[in-house]
Design a protein around this motif. Structure first.
Motif, PDB file in Angstrom:
ATOM      1  N   TYR A   1       0.881  -1.201  -0.079  1.00 48.99           N
ATOM      2  CA  TYR A   1       0.054  -0.076   0.078  1.00 48.99           C
ATOM      3  C   TYR A   1       0.794   1.263  -0.066  1.00 48.99           C
ATOM      4  N   TRP A   2       0.054   2.409  -0.218  1.00 46.41           N
ATOM      5  CA  TRP A   2       1.021   3.516  -0.081  1.00 46.41           C
ATOM      6  C   TRP A   2       1.706   3.819   1.122  1.00 46.41           C
ATOM      7  N   SER A   3       1.221   3.618   2.213  1.00 50.32           N
ATOM      8  CA  SER A   3       1.722   3.613   3.369  1.00 50.32           C
ATOM      9  C   SER A   3       1.802   2.727   4.381  1.00 50.32           C
ATOM     10  N   ASN A   4       2.445   2.403   5.281  1.00 48.51           N
ATOM     11  CA  ASN A   4       2.196   1.271   6.321  1.00 48.51           C
ATOM     12  C   ASN A   4       2.277  -0.202   5.522  1.00 48.51           C
ATOM     13  N   SER A   5       3.151   0.064   4.432  1.00 52.45           N
ATOM     14  CA  SER A   5       2.994  -1.269   3.522  1.00 52.45           C
ATOM     15  C   SER A   5       3.270  -2.543   4.059  1.00 52.45           C
ATOM     16  N   ALA A   6       4.210  -2.496   5.033  1.00 52.09           N
ATOM     17  CA  ALA A   6       4.748  -3.951   5.815  1.00 52.09           C
ATOM     18  C   ALA A   6       3.753  -4.396   6.640  1.00 52.09           C
ATOM     19  N   LYS A   7       2.636  -3.819   6.915  1.00 50.38           N
ATOM     20  CA  LYS A   7       1.595  -4.044   7.811  1.00 50.38           C
ATOM     21  C   LYS A   7       0.456  -4.570   7.156  1.00 50.38           C
ATOM     22  N   TYR A   8       0.245  -4.291   5.977  1.00 51.05           N
ATOM     23  CA  TYR A   8      -0.829  -4.963   5.227  1.00 51.05           C
ATOM     24  C   TYR A   8      -0.618  -6.482   4.912  1.00 51.05           C
ATOM     25  N   LEU A   9      -1.628  -7.377   5.316  1.00 51.80           N
ATOM     26  CA  LEU A   9      -1.605  -8.881   5.229  1.00 51.80           C
ATOM     27  C   LEU A   9      -2.555  -9.171   4.319  1.00 51.80           C
ATOM     28  N   PRO A  10      -2.340 -10.161   3.470  1.00 49.33           N
ATOM     29  CA  PRO A  10      -3.266 -10.846   2.426  1.00 49.33           C
ATOM     30  C   PRO A  10      -4.117 -11.883   3.367  1.00 49.33           C
ATOM     31  N   TYR A  11      -5.265 -11.678   2.802  1.00 48.69           N
ATOM     32  CA  TYR A  11      -6.391 -12.623   3.256  1.00 48.69           C
ATOM     33  C   TYR A  11      -7.307 -13.155   2.012  1.00 48.69           C
ATOM     34  N   ARG A  12      -7.854 -14.237   2.333  1.00 48.00           N
ATOM     35  CA  ARG A  12      -8.656 -14.900   1.195  1.00 48.00           C
ATOM     36  C   ARG A  12     -10.070 -14.980   2.046  1.00 48.00           C
ATOM     37  N   TYR A  13     -11.317 -14.853   1.480  1.00 49.56           N
ATOM     38  CA  TYR A  13     -12.582 -14.828   1.966  1.00 49.56           C
ATOM     39  C   TYR A  13     -12.728 -16.324   2.061  1.00 49.56           C
ATOM     40  N   LYS A  14     -13.349 -17.020   3.366  1.00 43.23           N
ATOM     41  CA  LYS A  14     -13.637 -18.433   3.434  1.00 43.23           C
ATOM     42  C   LYS A  14     -14.696 -19.086   2.543  1.00 43.23           C
ATOM     43  N   GLY A  15     -15.367 -18.029   2.011  1.00 41.33           N
ATOM     44  CA  GLY A  15     -16.482 -18.509   1.383  1.00 41.33           C
ATOM     45  C   GLY A  15     -16.476 -18.605  -0.213  1.00 41.33           C
ATOM     46  N   VAL A  16     -15.321 -18.177  -0.667  1.00 42.49           N
ATOM     47  CA  VAL A  16     -14.915 -17.913  -1.959  1.00 42.49           C
ATOM     48  C   VAL A  16     -14.786 -19.295  -2.786  1.00 42.49           C
TER      49      VAL A  16
END
Length: 353
Positions: free
Chosen positions: A232-247
């Motif tokens: 992301y533009w700021s706080n980049s290292a703090k963004y974590l990838p997630y996947r919806y359980k219902g996908v």
């Protein structure tokens, strides 16, 4: 130190609100027909307070004109002044709102709805098209709160409005390389949820190096789709990838495994001049806007000639595309008209070989 300047501030004579009316009752007539005046004790209090404030500011070494410290805001987004960002980037967990504008609790035992990646992105695009205004308290006509977490709740078709602190309970952590359209990048600041917490929907990689992606997000002033640096533009290292359980996976989702669902894969058969996939010179140049331009740009990035892009390659031909092609052509040893930055069949063949 300069002598303090006394200034009398009179309540407005034509205002009949309680705040102005009551103080006027306690004012005494001033000498020389100047109207009403404050008691001396009041004027002294004003000067003492102002003097103390000025002394406190000077003690901080900032000087009398120093600005106050800025309040904590949500992540800075391009095109939006920091002062316009909300102090709290989202509202709390809440039920959906019905047509009457009142909360409509989900039925008892409601389960997560199954949804394909294509459906998630299609739902996300509806708010982009409508330019839904950002709000932490308002609810759109579909019942979802108009903030970042409400937007994800809508795209995932959740039975309630989640917030960044609860979205992780309906999703699984994944790795960066596992990201696919419809997944999210989530930053929840647990120690101070009102500072920085934000979430965006991953729409697909914009380059072969996976350094940029298309983000769908709800942010002031309204929903948008924007090429964004990972994570992301700021706080980049703090963004974590997630996947919806219902996908759920569909055939269309399978073709987008590489994270580029918005752009079809290159054609396999001959298209022009006997060169596989080459769509013809007419597809490139000023005014061109088609998927072939995007494919070209992504291949330039993958080959190491994407330095001229300030954002990910897109379907509209730009000067960054021309300069990238020209750099590739010159790397082949070509000069003059052979390196004009417009891809001919031989440029295409070498670029995609």
């Amino acid at each position: 130190m300069e002598a303090p300047v006394f200034e009398e501030i009179e309540p407005a004579g034509d205002c009949d609100c309680a705040g102005c009316r009551d103080p006027r009752r306690g004012l005494a007539p001033s000498p020389a027909g100047r109207g009403l005046t404050r008691p001396a004790a009041y004027r002294a209090l004003v000067v003492a307070t102002a003097t103390a404030s000025a002394t406190a500011v000077s003690a901080l070494g900032a000087g009398p004109a120093a600005a106050l410290p800025a309040a904590a805001h949500a992540p800075l987004r391009p095109g939006l002044p920091a002062a316009d960002e909300p102090g709290t980037p989202q509202g709390p967990r809440a039920p959906l709102h019905g047509a009457t504008g009142r909360p409509a609790a989900p039925p008892a035992g409601a389960e997560l709805a199954g949804i394909t990646r294509t459906e998630i992105i299609d739902r996300a695009k509806t708010w982009v098209s409508a330019k839904v205004p950002y709000s932490m308290t308002a609810y759109w006509s579909d019942g979802y709160r108009q903030d970042c977490s409400g937007y994800v709740s809508m795209a995932w078709k959740l039975p309630a409005n989640e917030w960044t602190g609860s979205l992780g309970t309906v999703a699984d952590r994944i790795t960066k390389e596992e990201l696919q359209p419809g997944d999210i990048l989530l930053f929840h600041n647990a120690s101070d949820p009102e500072s920085g917490s934000h979430v965006v929907i991953f729409g697909g990689w914009t380059d072969g190096t996976h350094s940029g992606y298309t983000a769908y997000e709800q942010t002031p002033p309204h929903t948008r789709k924007l090429d964004t640096p990972y994570a992301y533009w700021s706080n980049s290292a703090k963004y974590l990838p997630y996947r919806y359980k219902g996908v759920t996976e569909s055939q269309a989702d399978q073709s987008g495994k590489a994270g580029t669902a918005d752009v079809p894969p290159p054609a396999a058969g001959p298209a022009s001049h006997g060169v596989a996939g080459y769509p013809g010179r007419a597809m490139f140049g000023p005014g061109a806007d088609n998927p072939h331009v995007t494919r070209l740009g992504r291949q330039l990035v993958a080959k190491g000639f994407g330095a001229h892009y300030t954002r990910g390659p897109g379907p509209r031909w730009s000067e960054a595309d021309r300069r990238g092609v020209q750099a590739f052509q010159r790397a082949q040893g070509w000069r003059g008209g052979a390196a004009d930055g417009h891809p001919g069949p031989e440029t295409w063949r070498r670029l995609f070989s």
